[in-house]
Motif scaffolding. Sequence first.
Motif, PDB file in Angstrom:
ATOM      1  N   ARG A   1       0.837  -1.198   0.000  1.00  0.00           N
ATOM      2  CA  ARG A   1       0.000   0.000   0.000  1.00  0.00           C
ATOM      3  C   ARG A   1       0.877   1.256   0.000  1.00  0.00           C
ATOM      4  N   PRO A   2       0.858   2.004  -1.094  1.00  0.00           N
ATOM      5  CA  PRO A   2       1.685   3.216  -1.159  1.00  0.00           C
ATOM      6  C   PRO A   2       1.120   4.327  -0.279  1.00  0.00           C
ATOM      7  N   THR A   3       1.998   5.168   0.210  1.00  0.00           N
ATOM      8  CA  THR A   3       1.551   6.329   0.983  1.00  0.00           C
ATOM      9  C   THR A   3       1.328   7.535   0.074  1.00  0.00           C
ATOM     10  N   ARG A   4       1.893   7.501  -1.105  1.00  0.00           N
ATOM     11  CA  ARG A   4       1.754   8.623  -2.040  1.00  0.00           C
ATOM     12  C   ARG A   4       0.385   8.594  -2.711  1.00  0.00           C
ATOM     13  N   GLU A   5      -0.273   9.737  -2.695  1.00  0.00           N
ATOM     14  CA  GLU A   5      -1.551   9.852  -3.372  1.00  0.00           C
ATOM     15  C   GLU A   5      -1.348   9.684  -4.877  1.00  0.00           C
ATOM     16  N   GLY A   6      -2.241   8.954  -5.500  1.00  0.00           N
ATOM     17  CA  GLY A   6      -2.160   8.742  -6.938  1.00  0.00           C
ATOM     18  C   GLY A   6      -1.370   7.509  -7.338  1.00  0.00           C
ATOM     19  N   ALA A   7      -0.767   6.814  -6.365  1.00  0.00           N
ATOM     20  CA  ALA A   7      -0.075   5.554  -6.652  1.00  0.00           C
ATOM     21  C   ALA A   7      -1.065   4.409  -6.424  1.00  0.00           C
ATOM     22  N   LEU A   8      -0.814   3.285  -7.036  1.00  0.00           N
ATOM     23  CA  LEU A   8      -1.730   2.148  -7.025  1.00  0.00           C
ATOM     24  C   LEU A   8      -1.249   1.058  -6.081  1.00  0.00           C
TER      25      LEU A   8
ATOM     26  N   VAL B   1       5.159  -0.285  -8.636  1.00  0.00           N
ATOM     27  CA  VAL B   1       5.900   0.611  -7.730  1.00  0.00           C
ATOM     28  C   VAL B   1       6.524   1.765  -8.513  1.00  0.00           C
ATOM     29  N   ALA B   2       7.013   1.487  -9.720  1.00  0.00           N
ATOM     30  CA  ALA B   2       7.650   2.513 -10.550  1.00  0.00           C
ATOM     31  C   ALA B   2       6.636   3.422 -11.254  1.00  0.00           C
ATOM     32  N   GLY B   3       5.345   3.092 -11.136  1.00  0.00           N
ATOM     33  CA  GLY B   3       4.318   3.930 -11.752  1.00  0.00           C
ATOM     34  C   GLY B   3       4.109   3.676 -13.227  1.00  0.00           C
ATOM     35  N   ARG B   4       4.453   2.500 -13.696  1.00  0.00           N
ATOM     36  CA  ARG B   4       4.270   2.172 -15.116  1.00  0.00           C
ATOM     37  C   ARG B   4       2.942   1.437 -15.326  1.00  0.00           C
ATOM     38  N   VAL B   5       1.844   2.076 -14.894  1.00  0.00           N
ATOM     39  CA  VAL B   5       0.513   1.471 -14.961  1.00  0.00           C
ATOM     40  C   VAL B   5      -0.490   2.496 -15.460  1.00  0.00           C
TER      41      VAL B   5
ATOM     42  N   GLU C   1      -3.043  -1.818 -17.870  1.00  0.00           N
ATOM     43  CA  GLU C   1      -1.852  -2.071 -18.683  1.00  0.00           C
ATOM     44  C   GLU C   1      -0.623  -1.731 -17.850  1.00  0.00           C
ATOM     45  N   VAL C   2       0.230  -2.734 -17.659  1.00  0.00           N
ATOM     46  CA  VAL C   2       1.466  -2.555 -16.904  1.00  0.00           C
ATOM     47  C   VAL C   2       2.623  -2.698 -17.882  1.00  0.00           C
ATOM     48  N   THR C   3       3.509  -1.700 -17.905  1.00  0.00           N
ATOM     49  CA  THR C   3       4.700  -1.775 -18.742  1.00  0.00           C
ATOM     50  C   THR C   3       5.836  -2.340 -17.896  1.00  0.00           C
ATOM     51  N   LEU C   4       6.329  -3.497 -18.308  1.00  0.00           N
ATOM     52  CA  LEU C   4       7.379  -4.187 -17.554  1.00  0.00           C
ATOM     53  C   LEU C   4       8.737  -3.525 -17.771  1.00  0.00           C
ATOM     54  N   SER C   5       9.720  -3.970 -17.025  1.00  0.00           N
ATOM     55  CA  SER C   5      11.056  -3.354 -17.065  1.00  0.00           C
ATOM     56  C   SER C   5      11.704  -3.441 -18.443  1.00  0.00           C
ATOM     57  N   ASP C   6      11.355  -4.447 -19.241  1.00  0.00           N
ATOM     58  CA  ASP C   6      11.949  -4.580 -20.578  1.00  0.00           C
ATOM     59  C   ASP C   6      11.148  -3.855 -21.657  1.00  0.00           C
ATOM     60  N   GLY C   7      10.088  -3.132 -21.252  1.00  0.00           N
ATOM     61  CA  GLY C   7       9.274  -2.377 -22.203  1.00  0.00           C
ATOM     62  C   GLY C   7       8.056  -3.126 -22.715  1.00  0.00           C
TER      63      GLY C   7
ATOM     64  N   ARG D   1     -11.840   3.650 -25.591  1.00  0.00           N
ATOM     65  CA  ARG D   1     -11.508   4.952 -26.186  1.00  0.00           C
ATOM     66  C   ARG D   1     -12.080   6.101 -25.379  1.00  0.00           C
ATOM     67  N   PHE D   2     -13.349   5.960 -24.908  1.00  0.00           N
ATOM     68  CA  PHE D   2     -13.978   7.090 -24.223  1.00  0.00           C
ATOM     69  C   PHE D   2     -13.944   6.962 -22.695  1.00  0.00           C
ATOM     70  N   GLY D   3     -13.456   5.862 -22.167  1.00  0.00           N
ATOM     71  CA  GLY D   3     -13.423   5.678 -20.721  1.00  0.00           C
ATOM     72  C   GLY D   3     -12.409   6.587 -20.033  1.00  0.00           C
ATOM     73  N   ARG D   4     -12.599   6.775 -18.746  1.00  0.00           N
ATOM     74  CA  ARG D   4     -11.658   7.577 -17.939  1.00  0.00           C
ATOM     75  C   ARG D   4     -10.326   6.846 -17.869  1.00  0.00           C
ATOM     76  N   ARG D   5      -9.251   7.569 -18.157  1.00  0.00           N
ATOM     77  CA  ARG D   5      -7.902   7.003 -18.224  1.00  0.00           C
ATOM     78  C   ARG D   5      -7.094   7.555 -17.051  1.00  0.00           C
ATOM     79  N   VAL D   6      -6.466   6.637 -16.276  1.00  0.00           N
ATOM     80  CA  VAL D   6      -5.667   7.039 -15.124  1.00  0.00           C
ATOM     81  C   VAL D   6      -4.253   6.496 -15.291  1.00  0.00           C
ATOM     82  N   LYS D   7      -3.286   7.382 -15.217  1.00  0.00           N
ATOM     83  CA  LYS D   7      -1.860   7.010 -15.197  1.00  0.00           C
ATOM     84  C   LYS D   7      -1.439   7.112 -13.747  1.00  0.00           C
ATOM     85  N   TYR D   8      -1.078   5.977 -13.134  1.00  0.00           N
ATOM     86  CA  TYR D   8      -0.747   5.970 -11.710  1.00  0.00           C
ATOM     87  C   TYR D   8       0.659   6.485 -11.457  1.00  0.00           C
ATOM     88  N   ALA D   9       0.828   7.115 -10.313  1.00  0.00           N
ATOM     89  CA  ALA D   9       2.107   7.688  -9.909  1.00  0.00           C
ATOM     90  C   ALA D   9       3.034   6.613  -9.350  1.00  0.00           C
TER      91      ALA D   9
END
Length: 189
Positions: A77-84, A134-138, A150-156, A178-186
């Motif tokens: 559980r992250p303490t930073r707001e906006g992280a997943l 943890v790196a925010g690639r979600v 969608e999670v982008t792994l370390s190798d891309g 296409r029209f759904g709400r899109r969230v990029k996690y921190a």
Amino acid sequence: MTAEDQTDGTRPIASCEPGAEARCYRHDVSMTEGSSHTRDPISTRLGLFLDDLRSELGDAASIVVEARDGWRTFDLRPTREGALDVFWTDFYLLGDGSPGDALQVEAGHQGGRWELGRDQDDLLLLIDLVRSVVAGRVIEVFGPARSRVEVTLSDGTRKVEIGARAPVGCLPVPGWMRFGRRVKYAPYR
């Protein structure tokens, strides 16, 4: 072992917030030596990975570990707001006493659940998925009673999972990605 230590190899974490519904534990591999699941290299590696995360993240996240008969859950559980949050389960022992055969990772609100086998390759994928969250690639896209994670792994490369909640999530909704709400996690830090 102190009175606070658990027979399943976990012990309370002093830094957990008082009155929290879930009990917080820190896995310690050395506390469970000799039990059947610690002779298992997957459980041992997960314990070491957990120790690495605690060391790397410090106060950027809390880790809740709960043990049940034959399986253990890990909730980061992250303490930073906006992280997943990211949650994983190790099914190390089946009901008949034979070795377990599954790992599972969850990150997201409807989608984002990967059911894996329980071998070295699947363990490495679990670790990469967790580290990527943890790196925010979600990125998560929300639609009616569904989401796509969608999670982008370390190798891309990307791992995608779509989940839905019945009954509405079972109905087709053309174009929702296409029209759904899109969230990029921190990232956690």
